[in-house]
Design an enzyme around this catalytic site. Structure first.
Site, short mmCIF file in Angstrom:
data_model
loop_
_atom_site.label_atom_id
_atom_site.label_comp_id
_atom_site.label_asym_id
_atom_site.label_seq_id
_atom_site.Cartn_x
_atom_site.Cartn_y
_atom_site.Cartn_z
CB THR A 25 -2.40 2.12 -7.69
OG1 THR A 25 -0.98 1.90 -7.95
CG2 THR A 25 -3.32 1.42 -7.55
CB CYS A 53 12.11 3.79 -3.78
SG CYS A 53 10.26 4.21 -3.07
CB THR A 284 -9.75 18.48 -8.15
OG1 THR A 284 -10.54 18.30 -9.07
CG2 THR A 284 -9.28 17.07 -8.02
CG ASP A 294 4.88 12.77 -5.36
OD1 ASP A 294 4.59 11.75 -4.81
OD2 ASP A 294 6.14 11.63 -5.76
CE LYS A 451 11.28 -7.11 30.58
NZ LYS A 451 11.73 -6.51 31.59
#
Length: 679
Positions: A25, A53, A284, A294, A451
């Site tokens: 990304t 995943c 950092t 992660d 509702k």
């Protein structure tokens, strides 16, 4: 020519370590922001930007081809984004003073690569503790496409007739257990903690455990692995309790740790468990070095404390923010609220924010500092076909008459994702429960209700804070009874017959106004119904008549789960002799039905009452097929059939519904037709 040379000289050189979610990304974002930059992406594996995943579903053959897991190939990424992608290249050391990374390739070449700005996205690696026998080739973890391909080969080899053990009851462990069972294997899941799925409280995790048991997964809980022993037939898993479980192969899914060993001498600050420490800009401790995914320790948005969340969504968001900051655009990552979701056979389980264990660990006390409401609403209106039930648990902070939303958990057959996303948004905003009541959520009969369940949770919490009702969680009922609280059951006679519960008084809600004087004013009453709605109406009657009363939250549906204990026994492999015998034993379920009954969307006690009336219409020996959306119908229908003398031919879960076939008792078995009306 001089202009082009000067531009090239000024072009920044970005180096990215790790090419999956966050790294890929960031690389794409950097190219869109800076067309002149030099971008080099290193990935130790052979694939970039693959769908972690989706790996369990490839093993389970839900995803047929491993290529579908590859969201972007190195070649296409290079062509589309002009990124120098170098796979099978591991960064083994970083010299932050010289601004270089040291690289070793699969071909055993090594070299140094300079950078102007560096992004670290090394991810996490599966935990593999030093348990005797753990190095057996029959014990595999699942983290990459090659891992999935190796597991798929083993699964193909043993499909229908094999046995597998999954060690670890987290998201990957549960997904792997389901997918292996889907391939026909006998599957046992072993978890050292008392329950699976750590983000969920015990009462909610039990719903998932019950679903797993009912689909043939054996659950060994509260029992860790002591040793593995390879045998001629496979692997023998020895547990701390002394239990032994045999398997053809084992899937290790006990968690992950940050893959940051290569940073030890870099000067980049790490946390106690090896996570990279970053600020709100994903920087950092070293200038021009950023980290995402992660392997980083970021911010819990609710507590404002450091925390880790190894999920793809946050990693992608962090990658985008880090790339913006590397390119000179100041962006801030404001932390996570911990939204997660997974499939458990016919159910969806989702959680966000804090659970009760976390709140109590942080020193909050139930009743005084935080409270809980639990409800079992339908995903859409009951009169539209196919309505399915969910269980929604909402936790909120109590400060006077204000309740701040702290967390939520939902388990159900449909409509779960939409609701958890709304609640996640509310938590991210720091919303109060009143906000949930004011939300204008979309409604049409196939999709929801006027509702919405989120609104209903807000109304319940609002009533609690206003003193109009108090809720007693089912898991706290035993202690309350020991303290003198008495139970009033307001369910109907047919419900009591099929699903009895210990109580001190039984008065159906519709008779309560005329019989309220039968109850002792000197005690506090906890009121029970199927899901809590009738109990709330009863409590309002009692409170205005001068009684102390509270609703047993979630009613009998929640209370019955308290007695549920997960079974360690796994169903036999589908293709084995034992499995075939089991299937033959269900052959009676093939009997043709004289009548089919749609009970979906009905609120209690509707399903049982309609079932009884339908049974009265058919002749002795005829078969009735019924479909219900109430998960409790799985047990209620069997108990009712037994008490009425009918024969349960089959029960199964199908697309979130309970499907049963019941044969009406013959006159010689049941007495007379008149007697059937009493059943």
């Amino acid at each position: 020519m001089e202009t082009r040379m000067s531009q090239a000289e000024k072009a920044k050189r970005y180096v990215i370590v790790g090419g999956v979610a966050g790294g890929a990304t960031a690389a794409a974002r950097l190219r869109r922001l800076d067309q002149e930059a030099q971008i080099v992406l290193f990935e130790r594996g052979e694939h970039i930007s693959f769908a972690n995943c989706g790996l369990p579903y490839y093993v389970g053959d839900e995803i047929k081809e491993s290529e579908r897991l590859l969201l972007m190939t190195p070649e296409l990424f290079c062509e589309r984004f002009a990124v120098d992608v170098r796979t099978k290249s591991a960064v083994t050391h970083i010299d932050t003073a010289k601004r270089i990374v040291h690289v070793e390739t699969a071909g055993q070449e090594s070299y140094d690569e300079p950078y102007d700005a560096l992004l670290l996205s090394p991810g996490a690696k599966p935990l593999r503790p030093s348990i005797p026998g753990i190095d057996s080739p029959r014990i595999l973890a699942l983290r990459s496409v090659p891992d999935a391909e190796a597991l798929r080969r083993l699964t193909d080899l043993h499909a229908e007739t094999g046995r597998a053990v999954v060690v670890g009851g987290g998201f990957i462990g549960v997904e792997m257990a389901e997918n292996l069972r889907g391939r026909g294997l006998a599957v046992t899941l072993v978890e050292a903690a008392p329950h699976v799925l750590a983000p969920f409280d015990t009462d909610m995790a039990k719903i998932a455990e019950k679903e797993m048991n009912e689909n043939g997964i054996g659950l060994v809980l509260g029992d860790g692995v002591k040793a593995f022993k390879e045998t001629a037939q496979g692997v023998l898993v020895r547990l701390a309790s002394g239990r032994e479980v045999a398997a053809d192969f084992v899937v290790l899914a006990i968690g992950v740790s940050p893959d940051t060993g290569f940073l030890q001498a870099s000067g980049i600050a790490l946390g106690e468990r090896g996570h990279i420490l970053v600020n709100e800009r994903m920087e950092t401790s070293v200038p021009d070095v950023y980290a995402v995914g992660d392997a980083v320790l970021t911010l819990d948005r609710q507590t404002k404390k450091a925390g880790a969340l190894p999920l793809a969504g946050p990693a992608n968001r962090q990658g985008r923010i880090a790339a913006d900051n590397m390119a000179g655009r100041r962006r801030v990552y404001d932390g996570f609220v911990g939204t997660s979701i997974l499939k458990v056979f016919g159910l969806t389980a989702a959680a966000v924010g804090k659970n009760e264990r976390t709140l109590e660990r942080e020193g909050l006390r139930y009743g005084e500092d935080y409270r809980v409401v639990k409800l079992h609403p339908l995903a859409h209106v009951g009169y539209y076909p196919g309505a399915q039930t969910m269980t929604l648990k909402l936790l909120y902070r109590v400060r006077g008459s204000v309740g701040k939303v702290l967390g939520a958990q939902i388990v159900g057959a449909g409509g779960v994702k939409a609701r958890i996303d709304v609640l996640s948004t509310a938590i991210a905003m720091g919303a109060d429960v009143d906000f949930l009541t004011s939300l204008e959520l979309s409604y049409a009969p196939p999709f929801g209700a006027a509702k919405d369940p989120v609104n209903m949770a807000g109304y319940m919490a609002e009533n609690d804070l206003a003193g109009l009702v108090r809720f007693l969680p089912a898991e706290r009922l035993k202690a309350a009874r020991e303290a003198g609280v008495r139970v009033l059951d307001v369910r109907t006679a047919i419900e009591l017959q099929s699903a009895p519960a210990a109580s001190d008084a039984q008065i159906p809600l519709d008779e309560l106004r005329g019989r309220v004087g039968e109850l002792d004013h000197a005690v506090r009453w906890a009121v029970l119904c199927k899901v809590g709605q009738r109990a709330y109406n009863a409590v309002r009657i009692l409170m205005q008549a001068g009684y102390e009363a509270e609703v047993i939250a979630g009613g009998y549906t929640s209370l019955s789960m308290e007695s549920f204990t997960a079974s360690p026994e796994a169903a036999a492999p589908r293709g084995s002799e034992e499995g075939q015998a089991d299937l033959c034993g269900k052959g009676a379920g093939q009997a043709e039905a004289a009548e089919e009954l749609d009970l979906t969307g009905l609120s209690c006690p509707g399903p049982l009452m309609k079932l009884q009336k339908a049974m009265e219409r058919i002749a002795p020996g005829d078969v009735l097929l019924a479909r219900a959306s109430d998960p409790g119908f799985y047990a209620d229908s069997a108990a009712w059939a037994q008490s009425a003398g009918h024969k349960m031919l089959s029960r199964r879960k199908e697309n979130g519904l309970v499907v049963v076939k019941i044969e009406k008792a013959g006159a010689e078995e049941f007495g007379t037709d008149d007697a059937s009306e009493d059943g």
